[in-house]
Design a protein around this motif. Structure first.
Motif, PDB file in Angstrom:
ATOM      1  N   GLU A  89     -31.179 -28.549  25.354  1.00 53.37           N
ATOM      2  CA  GLU A  89     -30.758 -27.358  24.621  1.00 53.37           C
ATOM      3  C   GLU A  89     -29.235 -27.239  24.643  1.00 53.37           C
ATOM      4  O   GLU A  89     -28.610 -27.409  25.685  1.00 53.37           O
ATOM      5  CB  GLU A  89     -31.381 -26.121  25.300  1.00 53.37           C
ATOM      6  N   VAL A  90     -28.629 -26.945  23.491  1.00 55.24           N
ATOM      7  CA  VAL A  90     -27.179 -26.751  23.418  1.00 55.24           C
ATOM      8  C   VAL A  90     -26.888 -25.272  23.667  1.00 55.24           C
ATOM      9  O   VAL A  90     -27.494 -24.399  23.053  1.00 55.24           O
ATOM     10  CB  VAL A  90     -26.630 -27.175  22.036  1.00 55.24           C
ATOM     11  N   LEU A  91     -25.979 -25.006  24.592  1.00 52.44           N
ATOM     12  CA  LEU A  91     -25.584 -23.629  24.906  1.00 52.44           C
ATOM     13  C   LEU A  91     -24.478 -23.231  23.930  1.00 52.44           C
ATOM     14  O   LEU A  91     -23.459 -23.906  23.832  1.00 52.44           O
ATOM     15  CB  LEU A  91     -25.073 -23.544  26.351  1.00 52.44           C
ATOM     16  N   MET A  92     -24.690 -22.142  23.208  1.00 53.67           N
ATOM     17  CA  MET A  92     -23.710 -21.688  22.222  1.00 53.67           C
ATOM     18  C   MET A  92     -22.814 -20.621  22.843  1.00 53.67           C
ATOM     19  O   MET A  92     -23.259 -19.833  23.659  1.00 53.67           O
ATOM     20  CB  MET A  92     -24.421 -21.114  20.991  1.00 53.67           C
ATOM     21  N   THR A  93     -21.550 -20.603  22.426  1.00 59.81           N
ATOM     22  CA  THR A  93     -20.609 -19.618  22.941  1.00 59.81           C
ATOM     23  C   THR A  93     -19.637 -19.218  21.840  1.00 59.81           C
ATOM     24  O   THR A  93     -19.474 -19.943  20.864  1.00 59.81           O
ATOM     25  CB  THR A  93     -19.811 -20.180  24.151  1.00 59.81           C
ATOM     26  N   ASN A  95     -16.602 -18.210  23.089  1.00 60.57           N
ATOM     27  CA  ASN A  95     -15.380 -18.386  23.865  1.00 60.57           C
ATOM     28  C   ASN A  95     -14.617 -19.598  23.331  1.00 60.57           C
ATOM     29  O   ASN A  95     -15.191 -20.667  23.160  1.00 60.57           O
ATOM     30  CB  ASN A  95     -15.747 -18.587  25.346  1.00 60.57           C
ATOM     31  N   ALA A  96     -13.323 -19.425  23.093  1.00 59.78           N
ATOM     32  CA  ALA A  96     -12.523 -20.514  22.542  1.00 59.78           C
ATOM     33  C   ALA A  96     -12.442 -21.706  23.498  1.00 59.78           C
ATOM     34  O   ALA A  96     -12.359 -22.838  23.071  1.00 59.78           O
ATOM     35  CB  ALA A  96     -11.121 -20.022  22.205  1.00 59.78           C
ATOM     36  N   SER A  97     -12.486 -21.431  24.802  1.00 61.19           N
ATOM     37  CA  SER A  97     -12.414 -22.540  25.758  1.00 61.19           C
ATOM     38  C   SER A  97     -13.811 -22.916  26.231  1.00 61.19           C
ATOM     39  O   SER A  97     -14.352 -22.317  27.164  1.00 61.19           O
ATOM     40  CB  SER A  97     -11.542 -22.194  26.951  1.00 61.19           C
ATOM     41  N   ILE A  98     -14.387 -23.923  25.583  1.00 63.00           N
ATOM     42  CA  ILE A  98     -15.738 -24.330  25.958  1.00 63.00           C
ATOM     43  C   ILE A  98     -15.769 -24.934  27.354  1.00 63.00           C
ATOM     44  O   ILE A  98     -16.759 -24.827  28.059  1.00 63.00           O
ATOM     45  CB  ILE A  98     -16.346 -25.291  24.902  1.00 63.00           C
ATOM     46  N   GLN A  99     -14.646 -25.509  27.788  1.00 58.73           N
ATOM     47  CA  GLN A  99     -14.601 -26.071  29.143  1.00 58.73           C
ATOM     48  C   GLN A  99     -14.672 -24.953  30.191  1.00 58.73           C
ATOM     49  O   GLN A  99     -15.330 -25.095  31.216  1.00 58.73           O
ATOM     50  CB  GLN A  99     -13.348 -26.926  29.332  1.00 58.73           C
ATOM     51  N   THR A 100     -14.017 -23.830  29.920  1.00 62.43           N
ATOM     52  CA  THR A 100     -14.087 -22.668  30.815  1.00 62.43           C
ATOM     53  C   THR A 100     -15.526 -22.171  30.898  1.00 62.43           C
ATOM     54  O   THR A 100     -16.024 -21.850  31.978  1.00 62.43           O
ATOM     55  CB  THR A 100     -13.166 -21.527  30.290  1.00 62.43           C
ATOM     56  N   VAL A 101     -16.204 -22.145  29.766  1.00 60.85           N
ATOM     57  CA  VAL A 101     -17.598 -21.705  29.733  1.00 60.85           C
ATOM     58  C   VAL A 101     -18.454 -22.632  30.603  1.00 60.85           C
ATOM     59  O   VAL A 101     -19.292 -22.174  31.381  1.00 60.85           O
ATOM     60  CB  VAL A 101     -18.136 -21.677  28.271  1.00 60.85           C
ATOM     61  N   LEU A 118     -24.624 -28.964  27.599  1.00 62.00           N
ATOM     62  CA  LEU A 118     -24.077 -29.260  26.276  1.00 62.00           C
ATOM     63  C   LEU A 118     -23.602 -27.926  25.723  1.00 62.00           C
ATOM     64  O   LEU A 118     -24.394 -26.986  25.621  1.00 62.00           O
ATOM     65  CB  LEU A 118     -25.149 -29.842  25.349  1.00 62.00           C
ATOM     66  N   ILE A 119     -22.334 -27.810  25.377  1.00 59.09           N
ATOM     67  CA  ILE A 119     -21.776 -26.530  24.961  1.00 59.09           C
ATOM     68  C   ILE A 119     -21.092 -26.662  23.611  1.00 59.09           C
ATOM     69  O   ILE A 119     -20.370 -27.623  23.358  1.00 59.09           O
ATOM     70  CB  ILE A 119     -20.779 -26.016  26.024  1.00 59.09           C
ATOM     71  N   LYS A 120     -21.340 -25.659  22.751  1.00 58.27           N
ATOM     72  CA  LYS A 120     -20.729 -25.669  21.418  1.00 58.27           C
ATOM     73  C   LYS A 120     -20.239 -24.271  21.075  1.00 58.27           C
ATOM     74  O   LYS A 120     -20.916 -23.284  21.333  1.00 58.27           O
ATOM     75  CB  LYS A 120     -21.753 -26.139  20.383  1.00 58.27           C
ATOM     76  N   ASN A 121     -19.047 -24.198  20.489  1.00 50.77           N
ATOM     77  CA  ASN A 121     -18.492 -22.924  20.042  1.00 50.77           C
ATOM     78  C   ASN A 121     -19.019 -22.649  18.632  1.00 50.77           C
ATOM     79  O   ASN A 121     -18.845 -23.468  17.734  1.00 50.77           O
ATOM     80  CB  ASN A 121     -16.956 -23.026  20.031  1.00 50.77           C
ATOM     81  N   ASN A 122     -19.678 -21.472  18.446  1.00 45.37           N
ATOM     82  CA  ASN A 122     -20.282 -21.178  17.134  1.00 45.37           C
ATOM     83  C   ASN A 122     -19.235 -20.926  16.048  1.00 45.37           C
ATOM     84  O   ASN A 122     -19.561 -20.994  14.887  1.00 45.37           O
ATOM     85  CB  ASN A 122     -21.236 -19.978  17.110  1.00 45.37           C
TER      86      ASN A 122
END
Length: 165
Positions: A89-93, A95-101, A118-122
Motif C-alpha cells: 500500500e502506498v501512503l499518501m501525504t 506534506n511537501a517533505s515526503i522524507q520527513t513523513v 512507500l510514500i507519495k505526495n498527492n
C-alpha cells in the motif's frame, strides 16, 4: 519516422512481464525485460530505455530497491526515470517533505515495524521509499512513482506517460 519509446521491465515473474508487455506493446512501446538486478543493469546499458519498471522482490527481498539505488548513483543511468512495482500500500501525504513523513511513520508504533514504506505526495506527485535493510538501518531514496500489483492497464498507462522521456 519517430523511434519507439523503450521501456525496460525488471521482474522475476514471467506472467507479470507478459501482462505488462502486452499492454505496452499495444500502445506502441518497445518493451525489453530482465529477470534480476544483474540482467537489469546489463539491459540498462545495452537498451538505454526511456523508462524502467522495477519489481521489488526478486532473487532477494530488496533486489529492486538495490537496482533503483544503482540507477540513482550511477552517472550512466541517472537520467533514466523508473517506477517501482509493488503490492504494498502506498501512503499518501500532503506534506511537501515526503522524507520527513517517512521519518514520522518510523516513530509511530503502528508503522515502525513495517519493513517498507512507500510514500507519495498527492499534490506534487513526488514519491520515495524508506525501507529497513537486514542490518536494521533505514534507507531512503526518491522514485518517480509506483505501479500497483496486480497491474491495471487504466492506471499503468497514465503513470508511464507522466514519466517517460
Amino acid at each position: 519516422m519517430e523511434s519507439k519509446k523503450k521501456i525496460l521491465i525488471v521482474d522475476d515473474d514471467i506472467d507479470v512481464i507478459t501482462a505488462i508487455e502486452t499492454i505496452l506493446t499495444k500502445q506502441g512501446y518497445e518493451v525489453h525485460s530482465a529477470m534480476n538486478k544483474k540482467e537489469g543493469i546489463e539491459m540498462l546499458r545495452s537498451v538505454k530505455p526511456n523508462l524502467a519498471i522495477l519489481d521489488v522482490m526478486m532473487t532477494t527481498h530488496y533486489e529492486g530497491f538495490e537496482l533503483a539505488q544503482e540507477i540513482l548513483k550511477n552517472p550512466e543511468f541517472k537520467d533514466i526515470p523508473f517506477l517501482i512495482q509493488s503490492s504494498i500500500e502506498v501512503l499518501m501525504t500532503s506534506n511537501a517533505s515526503i522524507q520527513t513523513v517517512a521519518r514520522e511513520y518510523r516513530q509511530d508504533p503502528n508503522f515502525k515495524d513495517l519493513q517498507v514504506l512507500l510514500i507519495k505526495n498527492n499534490y506534487d506527485g513526488s514519491a520515495g521509499i524508506d525501507y529497513k535493510a537486514e542490518d536494521g538501518q533505514s534507507h531512503w531514496f526518491p522514485v518517480k512513482g509506483f505501479i500497483r500489483k496486480p497491474v491495471d492497464a487504466s492506471k499503468l498507462l497514465p503513470e508511464i506517460e507522466k514519466h517517460i522521456k
